[in-house]
Scaffold this motif. Structure first.
Motif, PDB file in Angstrom:
ATOM      1  N   GLU A 237       0.839  -1.189   0.000  1.00 50.54           N
ATOM      2  CA  GLU A 237       0.000   0.000   0.000  1.00 50.54           C
ATOM      3  C   GLU A 237       0.880   1.248   0.000  1.00 50.54           C
ATOM      4  O   GLU A 237       1.974   1.254   0.568  1.00 50.54           O
ATOM      5  CB  GLU A 237      -0.894   0.018   1.248  1.00 50.54           C
ATOM      6  CG  GLU A 237      -1.851  -1.156   1.362  1.00 50.54           C
ATOM      7  CD  GLU A 237      -3.023  -1.039   0.402  1.00 50.54           C
ATOM      8  OE1 GLU A 237      -3.218   0.052  -0.165  1.00 50.54           O
ATOM      9  OE2 GLU A 237      -3.742  -2.046   0.241  1.00 50.54           O
ATOM     10  N   LEU A 238       0.399   2.308  -0.639  1.00 49.15           N
ATOM     11  CA  LEU A 238       1.118   3.584  -0.600  1.00 49.15           C
ATOM     12  C   LEU A 238       0.804   4.271   0.729  1.00 49.15           C
ATOM     13  O   LEU A 238      -0.302   4.756   0.952  1.00 49.15           O
ATOM     14  CB  LEU A 238       0.696   4.475  -1.774  1.00 49.15           C
ATOM     15  CG  LEU A 238       1.421   4.238  -3.095  1.00 49.15           C
ATOM     16  CD1 LEU A 238       0.845   5.137  -4.182  1.00 49.15           C
ATOM     17  CD2 LEU A 238       2.919   4.490  -2.948  1.00 49.15           C
ATOM     18  N   ILE A 239       1.784   4.252   1.622  1.00 52.56           N
ATOM     19  CA  ILE A 239       1.635   4.810   2.958  1.00 52.56           C
ATOM     20  C   ILE A 239       2.812   5.746   3.207  1.00 52.56           C
ATOM     21  O   ILE A 239       3.956   5.417   2.894  1.00 52.56           O
ATOM     22  CB  ILE A 239       1.598   3.696   4.024  1.00 52.56           C
ATOM     23  CG1 ILE A 239       0.460   2.714   3.732  1.00 52.56           C
ATOM     24  CG2 ILE A 239       1.435   4.291   5.422  1.00 52.56           C
ATOM     25  CD1 ILE A 239       0.449   1.509   4.649  1.00 52.56           C
ATOM     26  N   ASP A 240       2.550   6.894   3.781  1.00 53.37           N
ATOM     27  CA  ASP A 240       3.614   7.864   4.018  1.00 53.37           C
ATOM     28  C   ASP A 240       4.704   7.294   4.916  1.00 53.37           C
ATOM     29  O   ASP A 240       4.426   6.675   5.946  1.00 53.37           O
ATOM     30  CB  ASP A 240       3.046   9.129   4.675  1.00 53.37           C
ATOM     31  CG  ASP A 240       2.489  10.099   3.646  1.00 53.37           C
ATOM     32  OD1 ASP A 240       2.402   9.720   2.466  1.00 53.37           O
ATOM     33  OD2 ASP A 240       2.130  11.229   4.034  1.00 53.37           O
ATOM     34  N   PHE A 241       5.940   7.513   4.488  1.00 53.98           N
ATOM     35  CA  PHE A 241       7.117   7.210   5.295  1.00 53.98           C
ATOM     36  C   PHE A 241       8.033   8.417   5.185  1.00 53.98           C
ATOM     37  O   PHE A 241       8.429   8.791   4.084  1.00 53.98           O
ATOM     38  CB  PHE A 241       7.817   5.942   4.811  1.00 53.98           C
ATOM     39  CG  PHE A 241       8.997   5.550   5.655  1.00 53.98           C
ATOM     40  CD1 PHE A 241       8.801   4.985   6.902  1.00 53.98           C
ATOM     41  CD2 PHE A 241      10.297   5.768   5.213  1.00 53.98           C
ATOM     42  CE1 PHE A 241       9.889   4.629   7.691  1.00 53.98           C
ATOM     43  CE2 PHE A 241      11.384   5.420   5.993  1.00 53.98           C
ATOM     44  CZ  PHE A 241      11.183   4.840   7.233  1.00 53.98           C
TER      45      PHE A 241
ATOM     46  N   THR B 277      -0.491  -0.261  10.078  1.00 48.05           N
ATOM     47  CA  THR B 277       0.755  -0.094   9.328  1.00 48.05           C
ATOM     48  C   THR B 277       1.155   1.374   9.279  1.00 48.05           C
ATOM     49  O   THR B 277       2.345   1.700   9.316  1.00 48.05           O
ATOM     50  CB  THR B 277       0.606  -0.666   7.907  1.00 48.05           C
ATOM     51  OG1 THR B 277       0.173  -2.028   7.995  1.00 48.05           O
ATOM     52  CG2 THR B 277       1.934  -0.614   7.160  1.00 48.05           C
ATOM     53  N   ARG B 278       0.187   2.273   9.202  1.00 50.78           N
ATOM     54  CA  ARG B 278       0.516   3.698   9.281  1.00 50.78           C
ATOM     55  C   ARG B 278       1.208   4.007  10.609  1.00 50.78           C
ATOM     56  O   ARG B 278       2.158   4.791  10.655  1.00 50.78           O
ATOM     57  CB  ARG B 278      -0.752   4.542   9.151  1.00 50.78           C
ATOM     58  CG  ARG B 278      -1.314   4.636   7.741  1.00 50.78           C
ATOM     59  CD  ARG B 278      -2.317   5.777   7.634  1.00 50.78           C
ATOM     60  NE  ARG B 278      -2.936   5.828   6.319  1.00 50.78           N
ATOM     61  CZ  ARG B 278      -4.166   5.424   6.044  1.00 50.78           C
ATOM     62  NH1 ARG B 278      -4.937   4.935   7.025  1.00 50.78           N
ATOM     63  NH2 ARG B 278      -4.660   5.499   4.820  1.00 50.78           N
ATOM     64  N   ALA B 279       0.721   3.396  11.677  1.00 53.05           N
ATOM     65  CA  ALA B 279       1.328   3.617  12.987  1.00 53.05           C
ATOM     66  C   ALA B 279       2.770   3.103  13.009  1.00 53.05           C
ATOM     67  O   ALA B 279       3.660   3.738  13.604  1.00 53.05           O
ATOM     68  CB  ALA B 279       0.500   2.942  14.077  1.00 53.05           C
ATOM     69  N   LEU B 280       3.025   1.961  12.366  1.00 47.96           N
ATOM     70  CA  LEU B 280       4.384   1.438  12.278  1.00 47.96           C
ATOM     71  C   LEU B 280       5.288   2.394  11.503  1.00 47.96           C
ATOM     72  O   LEU B 280       6.430   2.677  11.910  1.00 47.96           O
ATOM     73  CB  LEU B 280       4.382   0.063  11.613  1.00 47.96           C
ATOM     74  CG  LEU B 280       3.796  -1.094  12.412  1.00 47.96           C
ATOM     75  CD1 LEU B 280       3.722  -2.347  11.536  1.00 47.96           C
ATOM     76  CD2 LEU B 280       4.623  -1.379  13.660  1.00 47.96           C
ATOM     77  N   ASN B 281       4.794   2.886  10.359  1.00 48.51           N
ATOM     78  CA  ASN B 281       5.587   3.827   9.568  1.00 48.51           C
ATOM     79  C   ASN B 281       5.846   5.125  10.325  1.00 48.51           C
ATOM     80  O   ASN B 281       6.941   5.687  10.261  1.00 48.51           O
ATOM     81  CB  ASN B 281       4.874   4.134   8.248  1.00 48.51           C
ATOM     82  CG  ASN B 281       5.220   3.142   7.152  1.00 48.51           C
ATOM     83  OD1 ASN B 281       5.817   2.099   7.420  1.00 48.51           O
ATOM     84  ND2 ASN B 281       4.836   3.447   5.927  1.00 48.51           N
TER      85      ASN B 281
ATOM     86  N   THR C 236       4.367  -0.102   1.013  1.00 48.02           N
ATOM     87  CA  THR C 236       4.621  -0.724   2.302  1.00 48.02           C
ATOM     88  C   THR C 236       3.745  -1.955   2.488  1.00 48.02           C
ATOM     89  O   THR C 236       2.534  -1.908   2.232  1.00 48.02           O
ATOM     90  CB  THR C 236       4.324   0.275   3.444  1.00 48.02           C
ATOM     91  OG1 THR C 236       5.052   1.482   3.208  1.00 48.02           O
ATOM     92  CG2 THR C 236       4.726  -0.302   4.789  1.00 48.02           C
ATOM     93  N   ALA C 237       4.346  -3.043   2.946  1.00 42.24           N
ATOM     94  CA  ALA C 237       3.582  -4.260   3.218  1.00 42.24           C
ATOM     95  C   ALA C 237       2.725  -4.078   4.466  1.00 42.24           C
ATOM     96  O   ALA C 237       3.170  -3.504   5.455  1.00 42.24           O
ATOM     97  CB  ALA C 237       4.531  -5.436   3.413  1.00 42.24           C
TER      98      ALA C 237
END
Length: 317
Positions: free
Chosen positions: A210-214, A267-271, A221-222
């Motif tokens: 997924e396209l997730i901000d990093f 996953t957003r929280a992880l990033n 991002t998986a």
């Protein structure tokens, strides 16, 4: 058995032999030095020789992508720090048990430590998620020595000869290990369901992610760590080993478990967690990866020509 099967499918070429012997020679020469001297010596080698030859270009490209207005002097400083940490991490991992013994005395901190202890006592699965930051094998070794059952997922190297040495070394730091891909998946799931703690690195580029901000930029991002946590009712815990100013020791911090909501939110929280660490210590993240590949048009041309080191110690957790 899974590792042998993987290696048998890759033919050992002449180039593989040359690359393996060259890397083995560098590591072997460094290991002639006492530990306290070999680690800074490899930092110097990577900072002054390997960096300009192979590492700095990727670091500069990623820094300019994330921080387009960053002053050149700051970019140079971070390039030096990244290369230095790369070299230190390389020889630490290749020091195997000696490295593991150096980090056993460290006392982890953070609100997640109590959660890990409770999960261990209850036999509840845990997914530990970190990043290519500091030296991620420091927390893996430390938690294993503290009695936690910590397994790691690793990416087999393309060079079979180097991969054999690499896996033997990281197994001496802590085990079990599971190769990324179908061969290791079944064993990994059985380990997790039995109440093990599975270590992952969540800052890889994933083509179907997924396209997730990093770091404020969209990155593929998986979401698999969050999906597994929900499926197997496992804790999802970010943690990091930050290199100390002495260059030899680490601070291990275990953050609070991420609440189960949905895979994208988790996953957003992880990033966000990993991004905060990188912003606080930019020289300790491996800016060497193609993290934003195919997510931003202005990186595509440069990413196609990537020449990342083939023996990078950056695929294990």
């Amino acid at each position: 058995m899974a590792r042998a099967t993987t290696e048998s499918r890759t033919r050992l070429s002449f180039r593989h032999r040359i690359e393996d012997r060259a890397s083995a020679a560098v590591v072997g020469a460094a290991k002639l030095l006492p530990y306290e001297r070999r680690v800074p010596a490899m930092g110097w080698f990577a900072r002054t020789i390997l960096g300009p030859l192979a590492l700095n270009r990727r670091t500069r490209a990623n820094l300019k992508h994330v921080y387009p207005d960053m002053p050149p002097a700051e970019i140079r400083r971070i390039c030096r720090d990244v290369a230095d940490n790369f070299g230190r991490s390389l020889i630490e991992i290749n020091s195997g048990r000696e490295f593991a013994e150096r980090v056993t005395h460290l006392t982890p901190t953070g609100p997640g430590l109590m959660a890990l202890e409770r999960a261990h006592a209850e036999g509840r699965p845990v997914i530990l998620v970190s990043a290519h930051f500091g030296n991620y094998d420091a927390w893996r070794a430390n938690l294993s020595q503290r009695g936690f059952r910590v397994g790691g997922l690793y990416m087999p190297m393309t060079n079979p000869a180097t991969n054999r040495r690499y896996v033997a070394t990281i197994e001496s730091i802590a085990s079990p290990l599971f190769p990324r891909g179908a061969e290791g998946m079944a064993d990994m799931i059985r380990f997790l369901k039995s109440g093990g703690m599975l270590g992952l690195l969540g800052d890889h580029y994933m083509a179907n992610g997924e396209l997730i901000d990093f770091l404020g930029k969209p990155a593929r991002t998986a979401t698999s760590a969050a999906k597994m946590a929900m499926k197997y009712k496992a804790l999802l815990v970010p943690l990091y080993a930050t290199r100390s100013p002495d260059g030899l020791s680490f601070t291990i911090e275990i953050e609070a478990p991420i609440p189960h909501t949905d895979p994208l939110t988790m996953t957003r929280a992880l990033n966000d967690s990993a991004s905060a660490r990188v912003r606080a210590h930019p020289g300790q993240w491996f800016w060497l990866h193609r993290r934003w590949k195919r997510a931003e048009p202005d990186l595509r041309g440069d990413q196609r020509g990537d020449k990342s080191p083939s023996n990078s110690p950056t695929e294990t957790a």
